[in-house]
Scaffold this motif. Sequence first.
Motif, PDB file in Angstrom:
ATOM      1  N   TYR A 191       0.847  -1.203   0.000  1.00 12.88           N
ATOM      2  CA  TYR A 191       0.000   0.000   0.000  1.00 12.88           C
ATOM      3  C   TYR A 191       0.876   1.244   0.000  1.00 12.88           C
ATOM      4  O   TYR A 191       1.830   1.346   0.753  1.00 12.88           O
ATOM      5  N   ARG A 192       0.524   2.169  -0.847  1.00 17.63           N
ATOM      6  CA  ARG A 192       1.225   3.456  -0.889  1.00 17.63           C
ATOM      7  C   ARG A 192       0.179   4.555  -0.820  1.00 17.63           C
ATOM      8  O   ARG A 192      -0.821   4.524  -1.536  1.00 17.63           O
ATOM      9  N   MET A 193       0.437   5.512   0.050  1.00 15.85           N
ATOM     10  CA  MET A 193      -0.492   6.630   0.181  1.00 15.85           C
ATOM     11  C   MET A 193      -0.463   7.477  -1.086  1.00 15.85           C
ATOM     12  O   MET A 193       0.567   7.605  -1.740  1.00 15.85           O
ATOM     13  N   LEU A 194      -1.596   8.079  -1.384  1.00 14.34           N
ATOM     14  CA  LEU A 194      -1.671   8.982  -2.524  1.00 14.34           C
ATOM     15  C   LEU A 194      -0.904  10.258  -2.201  1.00 14.34           C
ATOM     16  O   LEU A 194      -0.862  10.682  -1.041  1.00 14.34           O
ATOM     17  N   PRO A 195      -0.297  10.889  -3.186  1.00 18.02           N
ATOM     18  CA  PRO A 195       0.424  12.142  -2.934  1.00 18.02           C
ATOM     19  C   PRO A 195      -0.449  13.197  -2.260  1.00 18.02           C
ATOM     20  O   PRO A 195       0.008  13.942  -1.405  1.00 18.02           O
ATOM     21  N   THR A 196      -1.730  13.246  -2.624  1.00 17.89           N
ATOM     22  CA  THR A 196      -2.624  14.229  -2.002  1.00 17.89           C
ATOM     23  C   THR A 196      -2.832  13.934  -0.518  1.00 17.89           C
ATOM     24  O   THR A 196      -2.991  14.859   0.276  1.00 17.89           O
ATOM     25  N   GLU A 197      -2.838  12.655  -0.146  1.00 21.38           N
ATOM     26  CA  GLU A 197      -2.974  12.284   1.268  1.00 21.38           C
ATOM     27  C   GLU A 197      -1.744  12.721   2.055  1.00 21.38           C
ATOM     28  O   GLU A 197      -1.848  13.193   3.180  1.00 21.38           O
ATOM     29  N   LEU A 239       0.271  15.226   1.227  1.00 21.01           N
ATOM     30  CA  LEU A 239       0.227  16.690   1.305  1.00 21.01           C
ATOM     31  C   LEU A 239      -0.768  17.182   2.352  1.00 21.01           C
ATOM     32  O   LEU A 239      -0.547  18.200   2.996  1.00 21.01           O
ATOM     33  N   ASP A 240      -1.874  16.457   2.507  1.00 19.35           N
ATOM     34  CA  ASP A 240      -2.891  16.835   3.491  1.00 19.35           C
ATOM     35  C   ASP A 240      -2.486  16.445   4.915  1.00 19.35           C
ATOM     36  O   ASP A 240      -3.215  16.718   5.856  1.00 19.35           O
ATOM     37  N   GLY A 241      -1.337  15.800   5.060  1.00 26.98           N
ATOM     38  CA  GLY A 241      -0.855  15.412   6.382  1.00 26.98           C
ATOM     39  C   GLY A 241      -1.517  14.165   6.941  1.00 26.98           C
ATOM     40  O   GLY A 241      -1.412  13.885   8.131  1.00 26.98           O
ATOM     41  N   LYS A 242      -2.194  13.416   6.104  1.00 30.29           N
ATOM     42  CA  LYS A 242      -2.843  12.192   6.573  1.00 30.29           C
ATOM     43  C   LYS A 242      -1.793  11.119   6.824  1.00 30.29           C
ATOM     44  O   LYS A 242      -0.719  11.126   6.227  1.00 30.29           O
ATOM     45  N   ARG A 243      -2.136  10.199   7.725  1.00 29.73           N
ATOM     46  CA  ARG A 243      -1.239   9.084   8.021  1.00 29.73           C
ATOM     47  C   ARG A 243      -1.870   7.785   7.534  1.00 29.73           C
ATOM     48  O   ARG A 243      -3.092   7.710   7.355  1.00 29.73           O
ATOM     49  N   LYS A 244      -1.057   6.787   7.352  1.00 34.32           N
ATOM     50  CA  LYS A 244      -1.521   5.478   6.915  1.00 34.32           C
ATOM     51  C   LYS A 244      -2.475   4.910   7.964  1.00 34.32           C
ATOM     52  O   LYS A 244      -2.186   4.940   9.155  1.00 34.32           O
TER      53      LYS A 244
END
Length: 114
Positions: free
Chosen positions: A79-85, A87-92
């Motif tokens: 699993y790889r986080m989306l670049p927008t996630e 940038l939004d500071g979201k965590r896995k």
Amino acid sequence: MKITGYESNAAVLGELAQRMRDQRLALGLTQAELAKKSGVSARTVARLESGESIALEGFLGVLRALGALRNIDLLVPEYRMLPTEVLDGKRKRKRAPSPKSAQANEMWAWGDER
């Protein structure tokens, strides 16, 4: 047969069994040799090749012995986080949302639909 995702589990097991048998034969291995190389019993290899289920650890051992374990990444990619996630500071995510949150999302409607 191409596995599309609409087949029954039994059909997928049968297709995997045939593919693994074909791979074993292409490598010139007997069931006993494959069993020894993969750390499982000859009966386990026979069960696998007949489309019966076996333990996951044994399945991985057979894949390794056949040189196919590296293909697991194609089955279940990392699993790889989306670049927008990012940038939004979201965590896995570490767990799934609670059922209460999931219901709230289902109840959502546009303003003109209320």
